[in-house]
Design an enzyme around this catalytic site. Sequence first.
Site, PDB file in Angstrom:
ATOM      1  N   CYS A 217       0.846  -1.201   0.000  1.00  0.00           N
ATOM      2  CA  CYS A 217       0.000   0.000   0.000  1.00  0.00           C
ATOM      3  C   CYS A 217       0.876   1.244   0.000  1.00  0.00           C
ATOM      4  O   CYS A 217       1.800   1.347   0.811  1.00  0.00           O
ATOM      5  CB  CYS A 217      -0.916  -0.005   1.220  1.00  0.00           C
ATOM      6  SG  CYS A 217      -2.163  -1.287   1.080  1.00  0.00           S
ATOM      7  N   GLU A 307       3.186   5.875   2.965  1.00  0.00           N
ATOM      8  CA  GLU A 307       3.697   4.897   3.922  1.00  0.00           C
ATOM      9  C   GLU A 307       5.010   4.306   3.404  1.00  0.00           C
ATOM     10  O   GLU A 307       5.886   3.921   4.170  1.00  0.00           O
ATOM     11  CB  GLU A 307       2.657   3.791   4.101  1.00  0.00           C
ATOM     12  CG  GLU A 307       2.898   2.938   5.308  1.00  0.00           C
ATOM     13  CD  GLU A 307       1.647   2.191   5.701  1.00  0.00           C
ATOM     14  OE1 GLU A 307       1.146   2.449   6.795  1.00  0.00           O
ATOM     15  OE2 GLU A 307       1.170   1.363   4.913  1.00  0.00           O
TER      16      GLU A 307
END
Length: 328
Positions: A217, A307
């Site tokens: 992700c 992230e």
Amino acid sequence: MNMKIKQNISLKRYTTLGIGGPAEYFCCVKTLSELKQAFMFAKQNVLPVTVMGGGSNVLIADAGVQGLVICVAHDTCVISGNRIVVGAGMSLDKLVEMSVKKNLRGLENLSGIPGTIGGAIYGNARAFGGSIGDMVRQVVFFDCNGVKKSFSQDACGFSYGTSVFKQKQGEMPGVIWQVELFLDVGSNMPWEKMNLRQAIIAYRNVRYPPKNKSAGCFFGNAAAGMFSPNFLSKLPRFAKSQKEIGAGYLLEQAGVAGKKIGGAQIMRHQANYFVNAGSATALDVIKLAQFAQKKVFERFGVRLQHEVRLMGFDRDPFAESCPQVSGA
Ligand SMILES: Cc1cc2nc3c(=O)[nH]c(=O)nc-3n(C[C@H](O)[C@H](O)[C@H](O)COP(=O)(O)OP(=O)(O)OC[C@H]3O[C@@H](n4cnc5c(N)ncnc54)[C@H](O)[C@@H]3O)c2cc1C
């Protein structure tokens, strides 16, 4: 010095995205003596140190990384009862498999997550409600002077997607070297955990097909506190937990699923899943992610935080793409 430090090594093959330029200097360290030699080399040559594990959560700049890149390959593992002492370079998934086979409980939700134990500790790897930090007793860390420091679970400061090692990276550069975990002793039906592990891996293989080059992700979830109670009450259950709104949901609603820039693409079935669909450059990925971040900001008024760790960039290319304010 016995250990080989190589020069001008392409980092592409050390990452799951398959993107990035060369490391000025590069070495893989398996033993403590090698780690100390690497630190000494960096000190003598006044080089910045960058640490890598399995390269499954990094985007490396096209120009590469200046200084010494240390790839942690210390992969010893001793399991006695429910206590595990493992080197930071061990594959997380391999450890999960070993623990499940020994009928130990606590890591099975992390089945199939790529990367090493060190990377998992750094970002407090998590899945299906479990995170590695829950099981940690102690982390052994070496700073760049070769000084050993031990961190208890509390001192590791684990929370969503982070740890003290990530938060204080600038102040305390160094290497997570060894981790002590205490797992729960399983039920008398060990096959239950093995079945769960296999089910999770099967699910992940559909969600993240192994043939795809990706870093998982790209953005972290958004804090629920950024949104109005009215907005939250209208969200479907799958898109939210008590504390977070799924970044994938926000990206999908912002209409970026399937978007492609150069060789970088956002997958249609999971809008937070960015892949290298051909010969993507780091710049392609950055442009695509900036576009996606902007679309979410325009639609919801929140700025998603990346992230994936950026390596070799002079500055964070996301720092100023859109202002941070409260959302919908
Ligand atoms: C297909 C796919 C699915 C994924 N699914 C998930 C998921 O479900 N949950 C999840 O949490 N993550 C997921 N990820 C992201 C990634 O696998 C994890 O973040 C993983 O824990 C990173 O480990 P790594 O060894 O690859 O770290 P790297 O990518 O090599 O490094 C990541 C960061 O950790 C630091 N680091 C790594 N090792 C050390 C060390 N020994 N000492 C100090 N710093 C270190 C690096 O400096 C860097 O900043 C996924 C990734 C992919 C590609």
